[in-house]
Design a protein around this motif. Sequence first.
Motif, PDB file in Angstrom:
ATOM      1  N   LYS A 169     -17.333 -49.109 -11.398  1.00  0.00           N
ATOM      2  CA  LYS A 169     -16.449 -50.033 -13.183  1.00  0.00           C
ATOM      3  C   LYS A 169     -18.692 -49.616 -13.913  1.00  0.00           C
ATOM      4  O   LYS A 169     -17.876 -48.502 -14.775  1.00  0.00           O
ATOM      5  CB  LYS A 169     -16.793 -51.042 -13.747  1.00  0.00           C
ATOM      6  CG  LYS A 169     -15.484 -51.644 -13.050  1.00  0.00           C
ATOM      7  CD  LYS A 169     -14.874 -52.805 -13.161  1.00  0.00           C
ATOM      8  CE  LYS A 169     -13.443 -53.409 -13.287  1.00  0.00           C
ATOM      9  NZ  LYS A 169     -12.849 -53.318 -12.049  1.00  0.00           N
ATOM     10  N   ASP A 173     -16.819 -45.523 -16.808  1.00  0.00           N
ATOM     11  CA  ASP A 173     -16.732 -46.017 -18.062  1.00  0.00           C
ATOM     12  C   ASP A 173     -17.846 -47.155 -19.029  1.00  0.00           C
ATOM     13  O   ASP A 173     -18.129 -47.737 -18.275  1.00  0.00           O
ATOM     14  CB  ASP A 173     -15.640 -46.892 -18.969  1.00  0.00           C
ATOM     15  CG  ASP A 173     -14.965 -46.375 -20.099  1.00  0.00           C
ATOM     16  OD1 ASP A 173     -15.559 -46.695 -20.720  1.00  0.00           O
ATOM     17  OD2 ASP A 173     -13.311 -46.121 -20.418  1.00  0.00           O
ATOM     18  N   CYS A 175     -18.107 -48.792 -21.539  1.00  0.00           N
ATOM     19  CA  CYS A 175     -17.729 -49.540 -22.300  1.00  0.00           C
ATOM     20  C   CYS A 175     -17.492 -50.854 -20.935  1.00  0.00           C
ATOM     21  O   CYS A 175     -17.608 -52.268 -21.766  1.00  0.00           O
ATOM     22  CB  CYS A 175     -16.184 -49.730 -22.333  1.00  0.00           C
ATOM     23  SG  CYS A 175     -15.041 -49.956 -21.188  1.00  0.00           S
ATOM     24  N   TRP A 176     -17.962 -50.354 -19.537  1.00  0.00           N
ATOM     25  CA  TRP A 176     -18.283 -51.672 -18.800  1.00  0.00           C
ATOM     26  C   TRP A 176     -19.762 -52.407 -18.604  1.00  0.00           C
ATOM     27  O   TRP A 176     -20.134 -53.453 -18.484  1.00  0.00           O
ATOM     28  CB  TRP A 176     -17.602 -51.077 -17.545  1.00  0.00           C
ATOM     29  CG  TRP A 176     -15.813 -51.403 -17.109  1.00  0.00           C
ATOM     30  CD1 TRP A 176     -15.150 -50.356 -16.652  1.00  0.00           C
ATOM     31  CD2 TRP A 176     -15.182 -52.137 -17.096  1.00  0.00           C
ATOM     32  NE1 TRP A 176     -13.935 -50.261 -16.196  1.00  0.00           N
ATOM     33  CE2 TRP A 176     -13.676 -51.681 -16.172  1.00  0.00           C
ATOM     34  CE3 TRP A 176     -15.691 -53.479 -16.665  1.00  0.00           C
ATOM     35  CZ2 TRP A 176     -12.862 -52.013 -16.718  1.00  0.00           C
ATOM     36  CZ3 TRP A 176     -13.653 -54.290 -17.009  1.00  0.00           C
ATOM     37  CH2 TRP A 176     -13.217 -53.400 -17.220  1.00  0.00           C
ATOM     38  N   CYS A 181     -14.864 -53.742 -22.332  1.00  0.00           N
ATOM     39  CA  CYS A 181     -13.694 -52.837 -22.073  1.00  0.00           C
ATOM     40  C   CYS A 181     -12.755 -54.074 -22.615  1.00  0.00           C
ATOM     41  O   CYS A 181     -10.911 -53.476 -22.607  1.00  0.00           O
ATOM     42  CB  CYS A 181     -13.925 -52.735 -20.414  1.00  0.00           C
ATOM     43  SG  CYS A 181     -14.612 -50.542 -20.213  1.00  0.00           S
ATOM     44  N   HIS A 185      -8.489 -53.333 -22.379  1.00  0.00           N
ATOM     45  CA  HIS A 185      -7.626 -53.264 -21.299  1.00  0.00           C
ATOM     46  C   HIS A 185      -5.940 -54.611 -21.465  1.00  0.00           C
ATOM     47  O   HIS A 185      -5.402 -53.330 -21.153  1.00  0.00           O
ATOM     48  CB  HIS A 185      -8.669 -53.724 -20.339  1.00  0.00           C
ATOM     49  CG  HIS A 185      -8.148 -54.102 -19.009  1.00  0.00           C
ATOM     50  ND1 HIS A 185      -6.875 -53.288 -18.275  1.00  0.00           N
ATOM     51  CD2 HIS A 185      -7.527 -55.263 -18.533  1.00  0.00           C
ATOM     52  CE1 HIS A 185      -6.741 -53.495 -17.154  1.00  0.00           C
ATOM     53  NE2 HIS A 185      -6.849 -55.507 -17.197  1.00  0.00           N
ATOM     54  N   SER A 330     -11.734 -46.359 -15.260  1.00  0.00           N
ATOM     55  CA  SER A 330     -11.913 -45.610 -17.500  1.00  0.00           C
ATOM     56  C   SER A 330     -10.649 -46.826 -17.706  1.00  0.00           C
ATOM     57  O   SER A 330     -10.180 -47.592 -16.874  1.00  0.00           O
ATOM     58  CB  SER A 330     -11.863 -44.863 -17.361  1.00  0.00           C
ATOM     59  OG  SER A 330     -10.224 -44.304 -16.855  1.00  0.00           O
ATOM     60  N   VAL A 331     -11.322 -47.285 -19.014  1.00  0.00           N
ATOM     61  CA  VAL A 331     -10.508 -47.780 -19.889  1.00  0.00           C
ATOM     62  C   VAL A 331      -9.868 -47.182 -20.664  1.00  0.00           C
ATOM     63  O   VAL A 331     -10.356 -46.788 -21.575  1.00  0.00           O
ATOM     64  CB  VAL A 331     -10.969 -49.725 -20.039  1.00  0.00           C
ATOM     65  CG1 VAL A 331      -9.802 -50.186 -21.429  1.00  0.00           C
ATOM     66  CG2 VAL A 331     -11.055 -50.101 -19.023  1.00  0.00           C
ATOM     67  N   ARG A 333      -8.379 -46.641 -24.966  1.00  0.00           N
ATOM     68  CA  ARG A 333      -8.466 -46.869 -25.541  1.00  0.00           C
ATOM     69  C   ARG A 333      -7.186 -47.541 -26.914  1.00  0.00           C
ATOM     70  O   ARG A 333      -7.321 -47.942 -27.106  1.00  0.00           O
ATOM     71  CB  ARG A 333      -9.561 -46.315 -26.468  1.00  0.00           C
ATOM     72  CG  ARG A 333     -10.813 -46.247 -26.652  1.00  0.00           C
ATOM     73  CD  ARG A 333     -11.767 -47.212 -25.042  1.00  0.00           C
ATOM     74  NE  ARG A 333     -12.779 -46.732 -25.022  1.00  0.00           N
ATOM     75  CZ  ARG A 333     -13.413 -46.970 -23.738  1.00  0.00           C
ATOM     76  NH1 ARG A 333     -12.874 -46.622 -22.648  1.00  0.00           N
ATOM     77  NH2 ARG A 333     -14.650 -46.861 -23.778  1.00  0.00           N
TER      78      ARG A 333
END
Length: 474
Positions: A169, A173, A175-176, A181, A185, A330-331, A333
């Motif tokens: 993580k 990404d 965003c973490w 995230c 998520h 990765s997450v 969007r």
Amino acid sequence: MNWFSATEYGLTRLVFQRGLAAVYLVAFLAAARQFRALMGERGMLPVPRFVARMPFRLAPSVFHLHYSDRFFAGWAWAGCAVSAALLAGVDSLLPLWGAMLLWLVPWALYLSIVNVGQTWYSFGWESLLLEVGFLAVFLGNDKVAPPVVVLFLLRWILFRVEFGAGLIKMRGDACWRKLTCLYHHHETQPMPGPLSWFFHHLPKPLHRAEVAANHFTQLIVPFLLFTPQPVATAAGSLMIVTQLWLVLSGNFAWLNWITIVLAVPALRLPGPPPPPSAPPLWYEVLVLAVAALLLFLSHHPVVNMISRRQVMNRSFDPLHLVNTYGAFGSVSRVRYEVVVEGTLDTAPHEDADWREYEFRGKPGDPRHWPRQFAPYHLRLDWLMWFAALSPGYAGTWFGALMERLLENDRDTLKLLRRSPFPPDEPPHFVRARLFRYRYTTWRELRETGACWERVYVREYLPPTRLAGVAQRSS
């Protein structure tokens, strides 16, 4: 050899073994109920075709020697029976060597299934179950105290599961690292659960706190697993609480439950220890030899964890003895879903009577609230999520799925929630379209009763009839 035995962990071992047996039972039950459509003789990815091109040494499995749907079914149901026996505690009635052999059976049975499962069995928790299941063979029964080295090796697996997931993580990404995230998520995860809509609508500061707590649990707490009690128990308990939070927020098959089971060896549970006899010498030698082998093999996941090119969910040997894990590096969007439709009309015009197939777990009709399926694993639904991310994930099996729908294949339709066509009247054409899904707001939910709002994006597969699909999948 007092250092060899952990007499105070008798109840810990019992809880761990019964929990592992329950996970085994769910895994074999899913295999028995889903294999025909997925990888049976007429499945989307048939096992006979796979073993014909895959050497035994790369994927050891009994199905290299013989395959039929009846044989596979018997194999999977045998796994259910052995798992149920272990769940009932039959291993405690056997001598030590007999209990070890009994625990070896579900591992060998499931290994044969995973090694021919192809895309359907490419998930990290398959290897995790095999790695944990192999080590459980050497944990013994109530004839001896649990070996210290096995308990610590189980904690070592848990360390790699959590710490590896934390590293992927932080390296993945952004965003973490920004703690954002979870803004996305719960909406874009593979298979939302009945509470996921509510989790998504939690305040953003709470989402940021969730991510920060996740980083603490995965990057700091794992090191505490190897500290003296009661710190190790506190670390394992915190991991269990975190996994239960994930159980509430989504459908992740048995990933969370096997992780919970794996955290149990860190706990020193109250209760009087059993009066064990001294472990036999052959048992001590065998346990230490296996421990040395597994520690040697562990250099592969260690190198992977410290590498800047860390990969997730990879097995380093065909027996799945030591593996690397990780999830959601990765997450997404935006959530996309592939909607499959069919028509009885003889011409596939846009204004034809297109009827939608409904899947059990993946979002479809915006008014259908997600249901709880985990720890049961809906393999087709999970692969449909990957197919929506990119057609490349569906290249080996999606054409075969459409062909089976055009045939009204009974085994394939059993994997769905509902087919819009009667059994004796298959569609003339099927098609697939890509939609963008988003959760509705509180106001939209009150006004429409729908938890999803979807917008058409593009054609995923044009209207196709049986001959066309057969040609595409050949």
